[in-house]
Design a protein around this motif. Structure first.
Motif, PDB file in Angstrom:
ATOM      1  N   LEU A   1       0.823  -1.212   0.000  1.00 36.48           N
ATOM      2  CA  LEU A   1       0.000   0.000   0.000  1.00 36.48           C
ATOM      3  C   LEU A   1       0.854   1.258   0.000  1.00 36.48           C
ATOM      4  O   LEU A   1       0.482   2.276  -0.606  1.00 36.48           O
ATOM      5  CB  LEU A   1      -0.933   0.000   1.212  1.00 36.48           C
ATOM      6  CG  LEU A   1      -1.985  -1.113   1.255  1.00 36.48           C
ATOM      7  CD1 LEU A   1      -2.786  -1.044   2.543  1.00 36.48           C
ATOM      8  CD2 LEU A   1      -2.919  -1.018   0.046  1.00 36.48           C
ATOM      9  N   PHE A   2       2.002   1.207   0.655  1.00 37.83           N
ATOM     10  CA  PHE A   2       2.857   2.396   0.756  1.00 37.83           C
ATOM     11  C   PHE A   2       3.518   2.747  -0.578  1.00 37.83           C
ATOM     12  O   PHE A   2       4.083   3.833  -0.722  1.00 37.83           O
ATOM     13  CB  PHE A   2       3.919   2.200   1.836  1.00 37.83           C
ATOM     14  CG  PHE A   2       3.380   2.270   3.238  1.00 37.83           C
ATOM     15  CD1 PHE A   2       2.084   2.668   3.485  1.00 37.83           C
ATOM     16  CD2 PHE A   2       4.174   1.926   4.325  1.00 37.83           C
ATOM     17  CE1 PHE A   2       1.571   2.729   4.771  1.00 37.83           C
ATOM     18  CE2 PHE A   2       3.685   1.988   5.621  1.00 37.83           C
ATOM     19  CZ  PHE A   2       2.377   2.389   5.842  1.00 37.83           C
TER      20      PHE A   2
ATOM     21  N   ASN B   1      -0.351   8.129  -3.554  1.00 37.44           N
ATOM     22  CA  ASN B   1      -1.305   8.908  -2.769  1.00 37.44           C
ATOM     23  C   ASN B   1      -1.236   8.611  -1.272  1.00 37.44           C
ATOM     24  O   ASN B   1      -1.957   9.223  -0.483  1.00 37.44           O
ATOM     25  CB  ASN B   1      -2.731   8.653  -3.257  1.00 37.44           C
ATOM     26  CG  ASN B   1      -2.941   9.111  -4.692  1.00 37.44           C
ATOM     27  OD1 ASN B   1      -2.438  10.165  -5.081  1.00 37.44           O
ATOM     28  ND2 ASN B   1      -3.664   8.323  -5.476  1.00 37.44           N
ATOM     29  N   VAL B   2      -0.389   7.666  -0.896  1.00 42.63           N
ATOM     30  CA  VAL B   2      -0.260   7.282   0.513  1.00 42.63           C
ATOM     31  C   VAL B   2       1.069   7.796   1.060  1.00 42.63           C
ATOM     32  O   VAL B   2       2.133   7.508   0.496  1.00 42.63           O
ATOM     33  CB  VAL B   2      -0.328   5.747   0.684  1.00 42.63           C
ATOM     34  CG1 VAL B   2      -0.089   5.361   2.139  1.00 42.63           C
ATOM     35  CG2 VAL B   2      -1.669   5.223   0.213  1.00 42.63           C
ATOM     36  N   ARG B   3       1.000   8.568   2.133  1.00 43.13           N
ATOM     37  CA  ARG B   3       2.215   9.058   2.786  1.00 43.13           C
ATOM     38  C   ARG B   3       2.531   8.138   3.960  1.00 43.13           C
ATOM     39  O   ARG B   3       1.895   8.200   5.011  1.00 43.13           O
ATOM     40  CB  ARG B   3       2.022  10.494   3.268  1.00 43.13           C
ATOM     41  CG  ARG B   3       1.901  11.507   2.134  1.00 43.13           C
ATOM     42  CD  ARG B   3       1.657  12.894   2.669  1.00 43.13           C
ATOM     43  NE  ARG B   3       2.708  13.297   3.599  1.00 43.13           N
ATOM     44  CZ  ARG B   3       2.649  14.407   4.338  1.00 43.13           C
ATOM     45  NH1 ARG B   3       1.582  15.191   4.272  1.00 43.13           N
ATOM     46  NH2 ARG B   3       3.639  14.711   5.151  1.00 43.13           N
TER      47      ARG B   3
ATOM     48  N   ALA C   1      -1.451   1.411  11.962  1.00 39.46           N
ATOM     49  CA  ALA C   1      -1.203   1.840  10.585  1.00 39.46           C
ATOM     50  C   ALA C   1      -2.276   1.290   9.648  1.00 39.46           C
ATOM     51  O   ALA C   1      -2.738   1.987   8.738  1.00 39.46           O
ATOM     52  CB  ALA C   1       0.182   1.379  10.134  1.00 39.46           C
ATOM     53  N   ALA C   2      -2.682   0.040   9.867  1.00 38.71           N
ATOM     54  CA  ALA C   2      -3.720  -0.571   9.037  1.00 38.71           C
ATOM     55  C   ALA C   2      -5.038   0.186   9.153  1.00 38.71           C
ATOM     56  O   ALA C   2      -5.762   0.358   8.165  1.00 38.71           O
ATOM     57  CB  ALA C   2      -3.915  -2.035   9.437  1.00 38.71           C
ATOM     58  N   LYS C   3      -5.330   0.674  10.341  1.00 41.48           N
ATOM     59  CA  LYS C   3      -6.560   1.445  10.542  1.00 41.48           C
ATOM     60  C   LYS C   3      -6.458   2.812   9.869  1.00 41.48           C
ATOM     61  O   LYS C   3      -7.399   3.275   9.213  1.00 41.48           O
ATOM     62  CB  LYS C   3      -6.828   1.607  12.043  1.00 41.48           C
ATOM     63  CG  LYS C   3      -8.162   2.270  12.348  1.00 41.48           C
ATOM     64  CD  LYS C   3      -8.398   2.353  13.853  1.00 41.48           C
ATOM     65  CE  LYS C   3      -9.748   2.995  14.148  1.00 41.48           C
ATOM     66  NZ  LYS C   3      -9.987   3.136  15.616  1.00 41.48           N
ATOM     67  N   LYS C   4      -5.317   3.465   9.997  1.00 40.23           N
ATOM     68  CA  LYS C   4      -5.142   4.800   9.418  1.00 40.23           C
ATOM     69  C   LYS C   4      -5.220   4.784   7.896  1.00 40.23           C
ATOM     70  O   LYS C   4      -5.775   5.683   7.279  1.00 40.23           O
ATOM     71  CB  LYS C   4      -3.799   5.380   9.851  1.00 40.23           C
ATOM     72  CG  LYS C   4      -3.761   5.905  11.271  1.00 40.23           C
ATOM     73  CD  LYS C   4      -2.413   6.547  11.569  1.00 40.23           C
ATOM     74  CE  LYS C   4      -2.350   7.077  12.988  1.00 40.23           C
ATOM     75  NZ  LYS C   4      -1.021   7.698  13.279  1.00 40.23           N
ATOM     76  N   VAL C   5      -4.654   3.745   7.286  1.00 46.64           N
ATOM     77  CA  VAL C   5      -4.614   3.700   5.829  1.00 46.64           C
ATOM     78  C   VAL C   5      -5.923   3.183   5.240  1.00 46.64           C
ATOM     79  O   VAL C   5      -6.132   3.241   4.032  1.00 46.64           O
ATOM     80  CB  VAL C   5      -3.424   2.827   5.355  1.00 46.64           C
ATOM     81  CG1 VAL C   5      -3.749   1.346   5.431  1.00 46.64           C
ATOM     82  CG2 VAL C   5      -2.959   3.236   3.963  1.00 46.64           C
TER      83      VAL C   5
ATOM     84  N   GLN D   1      -7.955  -2.910  -1.454  1.00 51.09           N
ATOM     85  CA  GLN D   1      -7.213  -2.060  -2.381  1.00 51.09           C
ATOM     86  C   GLN D   1      -7.617  -0.606  -2.149  1.00 51.09           C
ATOM     87  O   GLN D   1      -8.774  -0.309  -1.866  1.00 51.09           O
ATOM     88  CB  GLN D   1      -7.530  -2.425  -3.850  1.00 51.09           C
ATOM     89  CG  GLN D   1      -7.166  -3.848  -4.220  1.00 51.09           C
ATOM     90  CD  GLN D   1      -5.669  -4.100  -4.188  1.00 51.09           C
ATOM     91  OE1 GLN D   1      -4.879  -3.187  -4.417  1.00 51.09           O
ATOM     92  NE2 GLN D   1      -5.278  -5.345  -3.929  1.00 51.09           N
ATOM     93  N   ILE D   2      -6.657   0.285  -2.254  1.00 49.29           N
ATOM     94  CA  ILE D   2      -6.960   1.705  -2.074  1.00 49.29           C
ATOM     95  C   ILE D   2      -7.773   2.204  -3.266  1.00 49.29           C
ATOM     96  O   ILE D   2      -7.413   1.967  -4.430  1.00 49.29           O
ATOM     97  CB  ILE D   2      -5.663   2.523  -1.951  1.00 49.29           C
ATOM     98  CG1 ILE D   2      -4.954   2.156  -0.628  1.00 49.29           C
ATOM     99  CG2 ILE D   2      -5.961   4.019  -1.977  1.00 49.29           C
ATOM    100  CD1 ILE D   2      -3.642   2.856  -0.432  1.00 49.29           C
ATOM    101  N   GLN D   3      -8.872   2.872  -2.979  1.00 56.09           N
ATOM    102  CA  GLN D   3      -9.754   3.384  -4.031  1.00 56.09           C
ATOM    103  C   GLN D   3      -9.177   4.639  -4.657  1.00 56.09           C
ATOM    104  O   GLN D   3      -8.566   5.442  -4.013  1.00 56.09           O
ATOM    105  CB  GLN D   3     -11.146   3.669  -3.437  1.00 56.09           C
ATOM    106  CG  GLN D   3     -11.800   2.465  -2.785  1.00 56.09           C
ATOM    107  CD  GLN D   3     -11.998   1.314  -3.752  1.00 56.09           C
ATOM    108  OE1 GLN D   3     -12.392   1.527  -4.899  1.00 56.09           O
ATOM    109  NE2 GLN D   3     -11.747   0.094  -3.306  1.00 56.09           N
TER     110      GLN D   3
END
Length: 205
Positions: free
Chosen positions: A84-85, A89-91, A143-147, A203-205
């Motif tokens: 995911l990182f 779009n993911v910091r 981290a899993a919750k934040k992302v 997956q990140i939308q």
């Protein structure tokens, strides 16, 4: 039985687990280790089920299963967060949070006045946490919750598993062992399956 909770896998071979259950894991070494760990969990469960173990031996098997299942979720989270990182779009620094480092230094005296001089000091430096191989379960869950990987229910289930694992590691074994029953173990497998499926599919939308 555990087979009812994780369907479509031939548990006799780790290769089946790698290809079917952990096919979404990118790290090949981790994938193999996860399969070996899962195979061990299945063996322990079958051992207790088939031989109807009782007393401290049964509780010891349950404790080992809990620790192993927690390790599986921990490894899957680490691998998924790395995937995911890579999304632009993911910091990662924002997701992982920060911590303070304290550094002692004494390079030269620092005069404050004619009567006051600082001869040593401590510098506090705020640094972003990094995702590492040994990042602990607690930080991985946060981290899993934040992302967005974990919703509230997933986070709570993962935290319950983490705390169960920590109780085994930190508390007196005689007191902890009496808390676990086969019914609770079956529920653990159901909860773990939900977490594994979420980690696989998100997956990140």
């Amino acid at each position: 039985m555990i087979k009812e909770h994780i369907e479509g896998v031939d548990f006799s071979e780790t290769e089946s687990l790698e290809k079917v259950r952990f096919d979404f894991v990118e790290d090949e070494i981790l994938k193999e280790n996860l399969a070996i760990n899962m195979q061990y969990v299945i063996f322990l469960y079958a051992l207790e089920d088939n031989f109807n173990l009782s007393g401290s031996l049964s509780y010891s098997v349950f404790r080992t299963i809990i620790v192993s299942v927690a390790s599986i979720i921990e490894g899957l989270l680490n691998d998924k967060l790395r995937q995911l990182f890579r999304n632009p779009n993911v910091r990662a620094s924002k997701i992982m949070g920060s911590h303070f480092d304290y550094v002692c230094f004494k390079k030269k005296d620092i005069p404050l006045s004619e009567k006051e001089v600082i001869v040593a000091g401590i510098k506090r430096v705020k640094k972003a946490k990094k995702l590492k191989n040994d990042t602990n379960f607690n930080d991985l869950n946060k981290a899993a919750k934040k992302v967005g990987l974990f919703q509230k229910s997933h986070f709570e289930e993962a935290e319950k598993l983490r705390k169960k694992r920590n109780e085994i590691h930190l508390a007196a074994l005689g007191r902890v062992s009496e808390k676990y029953t086969k019914k609770e173990l079956d529920q653990l497998f159901k909860d773990a399956k939900v977490l594994i499926d979420r980690i696989r599919d998100y997956q990140i939308q």
